[in-house]
Write an enzyme that holds these catalytic residues in place. Structure first.
Site, short mmCIF file in Angstrom:
data_model
loop_
_atom_site.label_atom_id
_atom_site.label_comp_id
_atom_site.label_asym_id
_atom_site.label_seq_id
_atom_site.Cartn_x
_atom_site.Cartn_y
_atom_site.Cartn_z
N LYS A 1 0.93 -1.62 0.48
CA LYS A 1 0.24 -0.12 -0.01
C LYS A 1 0.83 0.92 -0.24
CE LYS A 1 -3.27 3.00 2.25
NZ LYS A 1 -4.47 2.17 3.66
N LYS B 1 -1.98 -2.02 -3.67
CA LYS B 1 -2.86 -0.67 -3.58
C LYS B 1 -2.22 0.67 -3.75
CE LYS B 1 -6.11 2.31 -0.70
NZ LYS B 1 -6.11 2.62 0.99
C1 PBG Z 1 -7.55 3.91 5.67
C2 PBG Z 1 -7.53 3.63 4.02
C3 PBG Z 1 -7.84 4.15 3.25
C4 PBG Z 1 -8.35 3.70 2.12
C5 PBG Z 1 -8.76 2.59 2.32
N1 PBG Z 1 -8.62 2.32 3.80
C6 PBG Z 1 -6.90 5.73 3.09
C7 PBG Z 1 -6.29 6.04 3.26
O1 PBG Z 1 -5.10 5.50 3.70
O2 PBG Z 1 -5.39 7.48 4.11
C8 PBG Z 1 -8.09 4.20 0.81
C9 PBG Z 1 -9.30 4.21 -0.55
C10 PBG Z 1 -9.56 4.49 -1.80
O3 PBG Z 1 -8.56 5.77 -1.95
O4 PBG Z 1 -10.34 4.05 -2.20
N2 PBG Z 1 -6.06 3.38 6.17
ZN ZN Z 2 -5.78 4.04 7.83
#
Ligand code: PBG
Ligand code: ZN
Length: 340
Positions: free
Chosen positions: A211, A264
């Protein structure tokens, strides 16, 4: 495997050339094109994310994500039933609590918005799989994904038991799969240990393994009110420039006991997805994030591209690169478009 394919391709190319070789022969009619299509999308590939808010009868459209809304549980049930009816096997839930605090205590409240939504979904739609996001950023007033120290750093090890506690509360409510997204080191092991100790050995973990600290989460943070109040997430989410590190993160989460690995965002990281497919036998998910959704929606709304065609092309590319599962805000629309 790839070497064998390379050899085959080289042999084919040297054995025969234009004019005896004509790629256009099998592109001539729809039937022929369908027969040789290598990648097919199905509603079964999709996981539909939903944003749950407290209350009843609440449906607040999310500005940068046209077609998506913050939903109270009654509307979540409607949306989920519709998705299920379209052949989509799972939803992914994000909670927006009525109250945020420094510790993010709302995240593991047995009567919290997610815990109640999970219980309602499992009683009304038992065959629909329910996945929950396990993180603190939607519940903390500072908006970081873990315990924030006075010096502005996020304390990795102090966050782990909280993440485990959140996951156990989701499992107790009936979640089929918990999805840790905080990017704390050791989070998958912490969840597995916590779940097993609490009697939830059968609750699966979908790990946000690779991520990246990405600009493509912008619309989500508007939806969830989860932007960090100060600083950013670059001390815990990955640097998008690092492909080898992505493989190490995936391997680490597999070793810690992840049941499903996730990459992701999806589109800017299709190379990582492809490599993950080649290296790991686990089911692989890709997150077609809020920013990826927003950019297609914006272009389509301006008449700059054909929204449906672009949507299917993008989702197909994610599947072709190696994803078994695609988490996408397009899930319902794509399922409808595939039906024709
Ligand atoms: C929370 C989370 C996020 C997303 C999924 N879980 C946001 C982030 O990490 O700031 C992003 C999902 C999306 O942009 O569709 N940690
Ligand atoms: Zn988060």
């Amino acid at each position: 495997m790839t070497e064998a394919l390379d050899r085959q391709a080289t042999q084919a190319a040297t054995a025969a050339r234009f004019p005896s070789v004509r790629g256009r022969r099998l592109r001539r009619t729809q039937a022929l094109r369908d027969m040789v299509r290598e990648t097919t999308l199905s509603p079964k590939d999709f996981i539909y994310p939903l944003f749950v808010v407290p209350g009843r009868g609440v449906r607040v459209p999310i500005d940068p994500m046209p077609g998506q809304a913050q939903l109270s549980i009654d509307h979540v049930l409607e949306e989920a039933a519709e998705a299920h009816g379209l052949g989509i096997p799972a939803v992914l839930l994000f909670g927006i609590p009525s109250h945020k605090d420094a510790a993010g205590a709302g995240a593991y409240d047995a009567g919290g918005v997610i815990q109640e939504a999970v219980a309602a979904l499992k009683s009304q739609l038992p065959e629909l799989a329910v996945v929950t996001d396990v993180c603190l950023c939607e519940y903390t007033d500072h908006g970081h994904c873990g315990v924030l120290l006075d010096d502005g750093t996020v304390d990795n090890d102090a966050t782990l038991p909280l993440l485990a506690k959140i996951a156990v509360s989701h499992a107790a409510a009936g979640a089929d799969i918990v999805a840790p997204s905080a990017m704390m080191d050791g989070q998958v092991a912490a969840l597995r240990g916590g779940l097993d100790a609490a009697g939830f050995a059968d609750t699966a973990i979908m790990a946000y393994a690779s991520k990246v600290a990405s600009a493509f989460y912008g619309p989500f943070r508007v939806a969830a009110g989860s932007s960090p109040r100060s600083g950013d997430r670059r001390s815990y989410q990955m640097d998008g420039a690092n492909g080898r590190e992505a493989v190490r993160e995936l391997a680490q989460d597999a070793a810690e006991g992840a049941d499903i690995l996730m990459v992701k965002p999806a589109l800017a990281y299709l190379d990582v997805l492809k490599e993950a497919r080649e290296r790991f036998g686990l089911p692989l998910a890709a997150y077609n994030t809020s920013g990826e959704y927003a950019m297609l929606k914006a272009a389509a709304a301006n008449g700059w591209l054909d929204g449906d065609a672009a949507m299917l092309e993008v989702l197909t590319s994610i599947k072709r690169a190696g994803a078994d599962l695609i988490i996408t805000y397009f899930a319902k629309e794509a399922a409808r478009a595939l039906r024709g």
